[in-house]
Design an enzyme around this catalytic site. Structure first.
Site, PDB file in Angstrom:
ATOM      1  N   GLY A 161       5.758   4.435  -2.983  1.00 42.88           N
ATOM      2  CA  GLY A 161       4.747   5.215  -2.067  1.00 42.88           C
ATOM      3  C   GLY A 161       4.385   6.371  -2.926  1.00 42.88           C
ATOM      4  O   GLY A 161       4.239   7.510  -2.480  1.00 42.88           O
ATOM      5  N   ASP A 199       5.188  -4.412  -2.742  1.00 45.93           N
ATOM      6  CA  ASP A 199       5.475  -4.101  -1.101  1.00 45.93           C
ATOM      7  C   ASP A 199       7.073  -4.078  -1.008  1.00 45.93           C
ATOM      8  O   ASP A 199       7.949  -5.148  -1.404  1.00 45.93           O
ATOM      9  CB  ASP A 199       5.050  -5.497  -0.522  1.00 45.93           C
ATOM     10  CG  ASP A 199       5.334  -5.482   1.077  1.00 45.93           C
ATOM     11  OD1 ASP A 199       5.845  -4.334   1.702  1.00 45.93           O
ATOM     12  OD2 ASP A 199       4.679  -6.096   1.809  1.00 45.93           O
ATOM     13  N   VAL A 200       7.496  -2.918  -0.416  1.00 50.70           N
ATOM     14  CA  VAL A 200       8.798  -2.765  -0.654  1.00 50.70           C
ATOM     15  C   VAL A 200       9.612  -3.476   0.341  1.00 50.70           C
ATOM     16  O   VAL A 200      11.005  -3.734   0.051  1.00 50.70           O
ATOM     17  CB  VAL A 200       9.232  -1.140  -0.293  1.00 50.70           C
ATOM     18  CG1 VAL A 200       8.760  -0.316  -1.437  1.00 50.70           C
ATOM     19  CG2 VAL A 200       8.640  -0.790   1.039  1.00 50.70           C
ATOM     20  N   SER A 224      14.019  11.735   7.136  1.00 51.05           N
ATOM     21  CA  SER A 224      13.143  12.657   7.924  1.00 51.05           C
ATOM     22  C   SER A 224      14.057  13.322   9.095  1.00 51.05           C
ATOM     23  O   SER A 224      15.116  13.092   9.347  1.00 51.05           O
ATOM     24  CB  SER A 224      12.123  11.542   8.960  1.00 51.05           C
ATOM     25  OG  SER A 224      11.440  12.289   9.990  1.00 51.05           O
ATOM     26  N   TYR A 266      11.002   4.523  14.341  1.00 52.25           N
ATOM     27  CA  TYR A 266      11.145   5.516  13.257  1.00 52.25           C
ATOM     28  C   TYR A 266      12.406   6.208  13.094  1.00 52.25           C
ATOM     29  O   TYR A 266      12.950   6.289  11.975  1.00 52.25           O
ATOM     30  CB  TYR A 266       9.799   6.286  13.263  1.00 52.25           C
ATOM     31  CG  TYR A 266       9.599   7.472  12.122  1.00 52.25           C
ATOM     32  CD1 TYR A 266       9.079   6.836  10.968  1.00 52.25           C
ATOM     33  CD2 TYR A 266      10.073   8.778  12.049  1.00 52.25           C
ATOM     34  CE1 TYR A 266       8.818   7.591   9.744  1.00 52.25           C
ATOM     35  CE2 TYR A 266       9.926   9.609  11.263  1.00 52.25           C
ATOM     36  CZ  TYR A 266       9.340   8.879   9.875  1.00 52.25           C
ATOM     37  OH  TYR A 266       8.944   9.607   8.818  1.00 52.25           O
ATOM     38  N   ALA A 307      15.218   5.615  14.295  1.00 52.87           N
ATOM     39  CA  ALA A 307      16.408   4.741  13.884  1.00 52.87           C
ATOM     40  C   ALA A 307      16.222   4.297  12.378  1.00 52.87           C
ATOM     41  O   ALA A 307      17.453   4.220  11.651  1.00 52.87           O
ATOM     42  CB  ALA A 307      16.372   3.495  14.947  1.00 52.87           C
ATOM     43  N   ALA A 308      15.338   3.756  11.955  1.00 55.70           N
ATOM     44  CA  ALA A 308      15.268   3.513  10.576  1.00 55.70           C
ATOM     45  C   ALA A 308      15.478   4.712   9.343  1.00 55.70           C
ATOM     46  O   ALA A 308      16.330   4.597   8.614  1.00 55.70           O
ATOM     47  CB  ALA A 308      13.707   3.005  10.431  1.00 55.70           C
ATOM     48  N   LYS A 309      15.025   5.809   9.850  1.00 57.71           N
ATOM     49  CA  LYS A 309      15.537   7.008   8.994  1.00 57.71           C
ATOM     50  C   LYS A 309      16.763   7.382   9.062  1.00 57.71           C
ATOM     51  O   LYS A 309      17.553   8.018   8.214  1.00 57.71           O
ATOM     52  CB  LYS A 309      14.508   8.267   9.356  1.00 57.71           C
ATOM     53  CG  LYS A 309      12.965   7.714   9.133  1.00 57.71           C
ATOM     54  CD  LYS A 309      12.889   7.887   7.600  1.00 57.71           C
ATOM     55  CE  LYS A 309      11.361   7.851   7.065  1.00 57.71           C
ATOM     56  NZ  LYS A 309      11.304   7.732   5.508  1.00 57.71           N
ATOM     57  N   ILE A 311       5.072  17.610   7.510  1.00 55.26           N
ATOM     58  CA  ILE A 311       4.491  17.706   6.160  1.00 55.26           C
ATOM     59  C   ILE A 311       3.074  17.344   6.305  1.00 55.26           C
ATOM     60  O   ILE A 311       2.833  16.444   6.826  1.00 55.26           O
ATOM     61  CB  ILE A 311       5.261  17.034   4.931  1.00 55.26           C
ATOM     62  CG1 ILE A 311       6.822  17.333   5.113  1.00 55.26           C
ATOM     63  CG2 ILE A 311       4.886  17.411   3.697  1.00 55.26           C
ATOM     64  CD1 ILE A 311       7.148  19.004   5.048  1.00 55.26           C
TER      65      ILE A 311
END
Ligand code: NAD
Length: 247
Positions: free
Chosen positions: A12, A63-64, A142, A155, A157-159, A188
């Site tokens: 990114g 693509d990660v 995050s 979001y 949960a992923a972070k 940000i």
């Protein structure tokens, strides 16, 4: 000229926080691999900008979510620049939705980019770092991964997963000379904030003790610190860059 064994890969890296991290790490003497997926033009423009200033930087596509592409990307970096010393996992996506509106695809995409993407990049780079007995992994989580955000359950949960991955991997790799840490930004000023209206942003600022949103450069400072020799005894930590919103 930068480099000399100080190689940093930033997923990114073509925009926002990743771009600021690339610039900051180059200023600290790193050669940078700007890993991008869809932002080819931005990645190449950044390479040109850095090259014109005498810095060494390359753009590499992956693509990660795709482990094969990520493995190839890391091998390309190794061949072109050398073994990565620093990996910054910055690629990410966000989405605001009611929990009951989140589809299977939304969930898979969110976990795929924000968590599996971190797993893929760490797994690709670690054999090389372990071989060298040195390395720094810096994952961008995050504040919502620490506290949870309404209408951003997937979001959050992923972070939160990124934080768990960071802590566990830090323990597993410590004796191999590798540190693994998280930088956990608050609000940000990047493209990720663009879905929010001025009214939304003003309301958010009222909740931030410092009364303003942060800049990508302010997050990049924490990344640069964790990549530096000054952070040699710091691993498994979550460093908030959030204007005091989460303490
Ligand atoms: P951004 O949108 O500028 O950066 C995200 C980058 O990830 C983009 O370059 C995008 O192309 C890339 N990306 C998306 N999907 C990808 C994929 N499948 N493979 C490879 N790259 C992919 O936004 P940003 O704010 O700079 O976000 C950077 C990181 O910071 C993200 O992980 C984000 O979750 C995190 N973050 C941002 C904020 C904020 O307020 N901006 C707050 C907390 C955390």
């Amino acid at each position: 000229m930068n480099g000399n064994g100080r190689i940093a890969v930033v997923t990114g890296g073509a925009s926002g926080i990743g771009k600021a991290a690339v610039k900051r790490l180059c200023a600290d003497g790193f050669a940078a691999a700007i890993s991008y997926n869809s932002s080819e033009a931005e990645a190449k423009a950044l390479v040109s900008e850095l090259s014109s200033k005498g810095f060494k930087a390359v753009a590499v596509k992956a693509d990660v979510t795709d482990s094969v592409e990520v493995n190839e990307m890391i091998k390309t970096v190794k061949n072109v620049l050398g073994t990565p010393y620093v990996l910054v996992n910055c690629a990410g996506i966000a989405e605001q939705k009611l929990f009951t509106d989140i589809t299977d695809l939304d969930w898979a995409r969110m976990i795929g980019v924000n968590l599996t993407g971190v797993f893929n990049a760490c797994r690709a780079v670690l054999p090389f770092m372990i071989h060298e007995k040195r390395g720094r992994i810096i994952n961008i989580s995050s504040m919502w991964g620490q506290t949870g955000a309404s209408c951003e359950v997937h979001y959050s949960a992923a972070k939160a997963g990124v934080i768990g991955l960071t802590k566990a991997l830090a323990k597993e790799t410590a004796l191999s000379g590798i540190t693994v840490n998280c930088v956990s930004p608050g609000a940000i000023d990047t493209a990720m904030m663009s879905p929010f209206s001025k009214e939304d942003t003003d309301a958010l600022c009222e909740e931030i003790p410092m009364g303003r949103i942060g800049s990508p450069e302010e997050v990049a400072e924490a990344v640069a610190f964790l990549a530096s020799d000054k952070a040699s005894y710091i691993t498994g930590q979550i460093i908030g860059v959030n204007g005091g919103m989460v303490c």
